[in-house]
Every structure is written in structure tokens, then in C-alpha cells.
Design a protein around this motif. Structure first.
Motif, PDB file in Angstrom:
ATOM      1  N   ALA A  44       0.843  -1.196   0.000  1.00 21.23           N
ATOM      2  CA  ALA A  44       0.000   0.000   0.000  1.00 21.23           C
ATOM      3  C   ALA A  44       0.878   1.245   0.000  1.00 21.23           C
ATOM      4  CB  ALA A  44      -0.922  -0.019   1.217  1.00 21.23           C
ATOM      5  N   ASN A  45       0.256   2.407  -0.161  1.00 23.85           N
ATOM      6  CA  ASN A  45       0.988   3.672  -0.243  1.00 23.85           C
ATOM      7  C   ASN A  45       1.763   3.959   1.029  1.00 23.85           C
ATOM      8  OD1 ASN A  45      -0.353   4.225  -2.724  1.00 23.85           O
ATOM      9  ND2 ASN A  45      -2.065   5.162  -1.638  1.00 23.85           N
ATOM     10  N   VAL A  46       3.046   4.261   0.889  1.00 22.25           N
ATOM     11  CA  VAL A  46       3.833   4.760   2.009  1.00 22.25           C
ATOM     12  C   VAL A  46       4.669   5.943   1.540  1.00 22.25           C
ATOM     13  CG1 VAL A  46       3.925   2.537   3.198  1.00 22.25           C
ATOM     14  CG2 VAL A  46       5.730   3.140   1.618  1.00 22.25           C
ATOM     15  N   ASP A  47       5.170   6.707   2.486  1.00 25.05           N
ATOM     16  CA  ASP A  47       5.875   7.947   2.189  1.00 25.05           C
ATOM     17  C   ASP A  47       7.376   7.714   2.194  1.00 25.05           C
ATOM     18  OD1 ASP A  47       5.940  10.591   1.560  1.00 25.05           O
ATOM     19  OD2 ASP A  47       5.661  11.331   3.596  1.00 25.05           O
ATOM     20  N   VAL A  48       8.055   8.034   1.101  1.00 21.44           N
ATOM     21  CA  VAL A  48       9.505   7.839   0.995  1.00 21.44           C
ATOM     22  C   VAL A  48      10.157   9.049   0.321  1.00 21.44           C
ATOM     23  CG1 VAL A  48       9.451   5.309   0.962  1.00 21.44           C
ATOM     24  CG2 VAL A  48       9.200   6.572  -1.185  1.00 21.44           C
ATOM     25  N   PRO A  49      11.466   9.255   0.526  1.00 23.73           N
ATOM     26  CA  PRO A  49      12.154  10.418  -0.057  1.00 23.73           C
ATOM     27  C   PRO A  49      12.147  10.427  -1.577  1.00 23.73           C
ATOM     28  CG  PRO A  49      13.474   9.402   1.679  1.00 23.73           C
ATOM     29  CD  PRO A  49      12.349   8.469   1.407  1.00 23.73           C
ATOM     30  N   ASP A  50      12.016   9.258  -2.190  1.00 26.54           N
ATOM     31  CA  ASP A  50      12.062   9.169  -3.643  1.00 26.54           C
ATOM     32  C   ASP A  50      11.062  10.108  -4.320  1.00 26.54           C
ATOM     33  OD1 ASP A  50      13.080   6.909  -2.283  1.00 26.54           O
ATOM     34  OD2 ASP A  50      13.134   5.762  -4.130  1.00 26.54           O
ATOM     35  N   MET A  51       9.921  10.353  -3.665  1.00 27.24           N
ATOM     36  CA  MET A  51       8.898  11.209  -4.255  1.00 27.24           C
ATOM     37  C   MET A  51       9.371  12.642  -4.438  1.00 27.24           C
ATOM     38  SD  MET A  51       6.435   9.378  -5.066  1.00 27.24           S
ATOM     39  CE  MET A  51       6.801   7.635  -4.999  1.00 27.24           C
ATOM     40  N   ASP A  52      10.271  13.095  -3.596  1.00 24.28           N
ATOM     41  CA  ASP A  52      10.840  14.431  -3.740  1.00 24.28           C
ATOM     42  C   ASP A  52      12.059  14.447  -4.656  1.00 24.28           C
ATOM     43  OD1 ASP A  52       8.993  15.663  -2.123  1.00 24.28           O
ATOM     44  OD2 ASP A  52      10.201  15.531  -0.315  1.00 24.28           O
ATOM     45  N   ILE A  53      12.792  13.343  -4.689  1.00 23.77           N
ATOM     46  CA  ILE A  53      14.087  13.309  -5.369  1.00 23.77           C
ATOM     47  C   ILE A  53      13.981  12.908  -6.837  1.00 23.77           C
ATOM     48  CG2 ILE A  53      16.374  12.222  -5.379  1.00 23.77           C
ATOM     49  CD1 ILE A  53      15.891  11.743  -2.328  1.00 23.77           C
ATOM     50  N   PHE A  54      13.218  11.869  -7.126  1.00 23.06           N
ATOM     51  CA  PHE A  54      13.230  11.270  -8.457  1.00 23.06           C
ATOM     52  C   PHE A  54      12.619  12.128  -9.565  1.00 23.06           C
ATOM     53  CE2 PHE A  54      13.660   6.549  -7.026  1.00 23.06           C
ATOM     54  CZ  PHE A  54      14.888   6.866  -6.472  1.00 23.06           C
ATOM     55  N   PRO A  55      11.564  12.926  -9.307  1.00 24.86           N
ATOM     56  CA  PRO A  55      11.039  13.752 -10.399  1.00 24.86           C
ATOM     57  C   PRO A  55      12.096  14.665 -11.005  1.00 24.86           C
ATOM     58  CG  PRO A  55       9.451  13.683  -8.617  1.00 24.86           C
ATOM     59  CD  PRO A  55      10.710  13.024  -8.099  1.00 24.86           C
ATOM     60  N   GLU A  56      12.919  15.260 -10.166  1.00 19.77           N
ATOM     61  CA  GLU A  56      13.978  16.143 -10.674  1.00 19.77           C
ATOM     62  C   GLU A  56      15.162  15.341 -11.211  1.00 19.77           C
ATOM     63  OE1 GLU A  56      16.977  19.698  -9.066  1.00 19.77           O
ATOM     64  OE2 GLU A  56      15.373  18.923  -7.787  1.00 19.77           O
ATOM     65  N   ARG A  57      15.538  14.283 -10.511  1.00 25.30           N
ATOM     66  CA  ARG A  57      16.730  13.524 -10.903  1.00 25.30           C
ATOM     67  C   ARG A  57      16.538  12.804 -12.230  1.00 25.30           C
ATOM     68  NH1 ARG A  57      21.423  11.684  -8.710  1.00 25.30           N
ATOM     69  NH2 ARG A  57      22.166   9.612  -9.298  1.00 25.30           N
ATOM     70  N   TYR A  58      15.327  12.271 -12.462  1.00 26.71           N
ATOM     71  CA  TYR A  58      15.101  11.455 -13.660  1.00 26.71           C
ATOM     72  C   TYR A  58      14.080  12.056 -14.622  1.00 26.71           C
ATOM     73  CZ  TYR A  58      17.520   8.044 -10.761  1.00 26.71           C
ATOM     74  OH  TYR A  58      18.448   7.400  -9.957  1.00 26.71           O
ATOM     75  N   ALA A  59      13.536  13.215 -14.291  1.00 25.31           N
ATOM     76  CA  ALA A  59      12.528  13.872 -15.143  1.00 25.31           C
ATOM     77  C   ALA A  59      11.423  12.897 -15.539  1.00 25.31           C
ATOM     78  CB  ALA A  59      13.198  14.468 -16.389  1.00 25.31           C
ATOM     79  N   VAL A  60      10.961  12.119 -14.579  1.00 30.54           N
ATOM     80  CA  VAL A  60       9.932  11.110 -14.846  1.00 30.54           C
ATOM     81  C   VAL A  60       8.606  11.601 -14.281  1.00 30.54           C
ATOM     82  CG1 VAL A  60      10.469   9.822 -12.733  1.00 30.54           C
ATOM     83  CG2 VAL A  60       9.358   8.661 -14.628  1.00 30.54           C
ATOM     84  N   LYS A  61       7.512  11.317 -15.002  1.00 30.36           N
ATOM     85  CA  LYS A  61       6.219  11.885 -14.652  1.00 30.36           C
ATOM     86  C   LYS A  61       5.382  11.006 -13.727  1.00 30.36           C
ATOM     87  CE  LYS A  61       5.769  14.771 -18.785  1.00 30.36           C
ATOM     88  NZ  LYS A  61       4.911  15.119 -19.938  1.00 30.36           N
ATOM     89  N   ASP A  62       5.683   9.712 -13.687  1.00 31.38           N
ATOM     90  CA  ASP A  62       4.875   8.811 -12.868  1.00 31.38           C
ATOM     91  C   ASP A  62       5.774   7.985 -11.952  1.00 31.38           C
ATOM     92  OD1 ASP A  62       1.961   8.989 -13.836  1.00 31.38           O
ATOM     93  OD2 ASP A  62       3.070   8.828 -15.711  1.00 31.38           O
ATOM     94  N   ILE A  63       5.580   8.145 -10.645  1.00 35.71           N
ATOM     95  CA  ILE A  63       6.384   7.422  -9.661  1.00 35.71           C
ATOM     96  C   ILE A  63       5.445   6.896  -8.581  1.00 35.71           C
ATOM     97  CG2 ILE A  63       8.337   7.512  -8.077  1.00 35.71           C
ATOM     98  CD1 ILE A  63       9.223  10.083  -9.499  1.00 35.71           C
ATOM     99  N   VAL A  64       5.524   5.608  -8.317  1.00 31.68           N
ATOM    100  CA  VAL A  64       4.712   4.984  -7.284  1.00 31.68           C
ATOM    101  C   VAL A  64       5.626   4.170  -6.372  1.00 31.68           C
ATOM    102  CG1 VAL A  64       2.890   3.293  -6.786  1.00 31.68           C
ATOM    103  CG2 VAL A  64       2.646   4.855  -8.720  1.00 31.68           C
TER     104      VAL A  64
END
Length: 364
Positions: free
Chosen positions: A212-232
């Protein structure tokens, strides 16, 4: 090199201490407030300091032992201050922590200018997420042709039936039923913590596991680092009953029937320990990536399976890899930042005992 372990008496701290004690170039100082930390120091022949690393004056302790690297393994990191990292800056030594709490890892960047002035590195999140997850993604992108663009990252962790420490349970249940950000179509959307149950299949585990959904740092880091639009990112305990209990707690919070999850976390921890026998001792992490190259879509999936309840060793190996690397002469660039791009996938996996893990890759 003198390495100080904060929280050495805990589960993660003791694993790190034992592994680092086998590296000849490293001398250990174990820090804790429990008898376990003191006894472990005696067993390993390490120095020991008893006290609260979060209290004022910890910089003097670092100076007393001439520490070069601090490994902070005393969670939970949710709502914890940055006192340990600040003490490292005041004294002038490098720092890493095992936090997988998004807000903690993000706020550590506020120490960047002072860390740069002092010439030390403050590396937060040196754990399965975001250090290992980013290392898997970096390794994949390095192996693909130039021009490959990531379009989706779906990753998660399913633990074994063995319950972690109470502090860990308290931390991860804090956001049950509360809004957490996940990346959807290029924007952050709020999703309810410990809800949106999904049954995932991992090689080597019979049946499917609920996450289920949990909160991790990747949500703040990966959009900028990888310019990816969908992260779960999702996670869940190895016993389905635990995932359903977390879901029920999230629902109670959403309905406004519980304002705090602290007491319930203690009760669920006790209940979970009674049902550990239902687990199979297997835990896993998976990273599924979708990418495009000249309009052709590729799906890549990486999985690591741990048996015999050895899963908790995996989050520890980023800090171990960093310490080994520094003991060999490496020095990270100064500044405060999430621990991504600092440890390669090969360096991380080198620290994991191959006798209890299996790595599976697939591509289509």
C-alpha cells in the motif's frame, strides 16, 4: 578511520557495527543508551559512549573520539531533529543516516551551506530508499542506449513476517490515512497512506503480497533527478493480516475516529509479534521501470529477495558501503543532500551476503 554508530544497540545499528568491525581499516565507537549497545561494544572490542546523541553538546563527544564518519541509525526519523547532523558540522566530520522518512531527508538539505563551509558531507537516506533504489535506476540507464527516457517508476518493499522494532512501527504508521505525495502525470497528487492496496508478485515468493501507499524520499528526489512523470512506491508486511490491519487503521484515521496512531502502533506491534509464525522469512524489494527510445517502450524489472528473515540487513548496506569506500581513501563532496549517486549498485550489493539473497532481472 574512526566511525561512530549512533543507535548501535538497535536492529540496524547492531548489523552495521558487526559488519564494520570486520574491516581492518575501521575503528568503531558505539553510541547508545541501552545495555545492548554497551555489551556489543565489549564483544567487538569497540569504544563506547553512553548518552543521547540528539542532546546538546554531542559535537564535543565527536571531538573526544576524533570521529571521521558518523552513521546515524537511531530511528524513527519522522519528526526527529537534525541535531546529530548539525553536531557533525560543528565538529567537522562526515555524516550519513538510514532515514527513509521523506520530510527528514528533504529538510536535511537546509544544512547544505554550513556543511560546505565546514568541508563535510551530510548524506541523508543512505538506505534501501533512496540509495539502493536510485542505484538500480542509475545502473539501468547506464546500460541503455543514449536517448533512453524514463516514463514510469513503480517500486516497493514487502517485508517478512518478522516484526521490526517498535520505533520503526510507530514511525511508518504515523501517516496511516494521511495524505502523502506521489507523482502522477508530472504533478504531485495526494494519496492516502497505507491504502490503495495492491497484490504484487515477486519471484521466489509463493502467491502475492499486499502493498500500500507509504511515504519515501524518492517522491521528492526522483522527479527532478530522472525527469519522470509517474512514480509509485508501496510497501507492506509479509503477512496479509498486517496489511489489512494497516488499511483498517488508515480508514479509522480518515474517518476522524483517531487523531494519533501512537497507541495503536504499540498494540499492532504486539499483535504482529504473536503472528510472526505465519511468515515465510522472505522479504523483497522490486523496481519496475518503463522507458522510451524512439517511440519503442521497454519494461525492466529488478528484484532482490532475502530469505531467513535477513531482509533488515539490506537497508544497512548503503552506510556500510560508504564507510568502506571512505576507509579506502574516498571523500564525498561537501554539502548536505540525499544519498543518491554516492554508492553504485555494485558497491551496494558487495556488502550484502549472497548466501541469503537472490537477484532477478527481466526485460520486455
Amino acid at each position: 578511520m574512526k566511525v561512530l554508530i549512533v543507535g548501535a544497540g538497535g536492529n540496524f545499528g547492531s548489523i552495521i557495527s558487526r559488519k564494520l568491525s570486520r574491516i581492518p581499516e575501521i575503528e568503531l565507537v558505539l553510541v547508545g543508551r541501552s545495555e545492548q549497545a554497551r555489551d556489543l561494544a565489549k564483544e567487538l572490542g569497540a569504544e563506547y559512549w553512553q548518552g543521547d546523541a540528539l542532546a546538546d553538546g554531542f559535537a564535543q563527544v565527536l571531538a573526544q573520539y576524533a570521529v571521521e564518519l558518523v552513521v546515524h541509525a537511531a530511528g524513527p526519523f519522522q519528526n526527529q531533529s537534525l541535531n546529530v547532523a548539525s553536531a557533525c558540522i560543528d565538529y567537522g566530520c562526515h555524516y550519513c543516516d538510514l532515514s527513509d522518512a521523506r520530510e527528514f531527508v528533504t529538510k536535511s538539505k537546509a544544512l547544505d551551506s554550513s556543511a560546505r563551509e565546514k568541508g563535510v558531507a551530510i548524506l541523508s537516506g543512505c538506505s534501501s530508499v533512496p540509495t539502493l533504489s536510485s542505484a538500480v535506476i542509475d545502473a539501468y540507464l547506464a546500460s541503455e542506449p543514449k536517448g533512453t527516457v524514463l516514463t514510469s517508476i513503480r517500486h516497493g518493499i514487502t517485508s517478512s513476517g518478522k516484526m521490526p522494532g517498535l520505533s520503526t512501527v510507530v514511525g511508518v504508521l504515523e501517516y496511516a490515512g494521511r495524505s502523502i505525495p506521489q507523482q502522477r502525470n508530472g504533478a504531485l497528487h495526494q494519496v492516502p497512506g497505507w491504502k490503495d492496496l495492491e497484490a504484487v508478485k515477486v519471484a521466489g515468493i509463493s502467491g502475492r503480497r499486499l502493498v500500500a501507499n507509504v511515504d519515501v524520499p524518492d517522491m521528492d528526489i526522483f522527479p527532478e533527478r530522472y525527469a519522470v512523470k509517474d512514480i509509485v512506491f508501496k510497501a507492506g508486511p509479509g503477512v496479509a493480516m498486517g496489511a489489512l490491519a494497516n488499511y483498517a487503521l488508515a480508514t479509522v484515521v480518515q474517518w476522524g475516529l483517531a487523531k494519533s496512531t501512537f497507541r495503536v502502533a504499540g498494540w499492532l506491534h504486539k499483535l504482529g509479534r504473536r503472528f510472526e509464525f505465519l511468515g515465510d522469512g522472505k522479504s523483497a524489494m522490486y523496481v519496475e521501470l518503463k522507458s522510451l527510445l524512439r517511440s519503442e517502450e521497454t519494461t525492466y524489472r529488478w528484484e532482490i529477495l532475502a530469505t531467513h528473515d535477513k531482509g533488515p540487513q539490506i537497508p544497512c548496506c548503503g552506510a556500510i558501503a560508504l564507510a568502506r569506500k571512505m576507509a579506502s581513501g574516498y571523500r564525498p563532496d561537501s554539502g548536505a543532500r540525499p544519498c543518491v549517486g554516492e554508492i553504485t549498485l555494485g558497491e551496494y550489493l558487495y556488502e550484502i551476503d549472497p548466501s541469503f539473497v537472490t537477484i532477478t532481472e527481466s526485460k520486455s
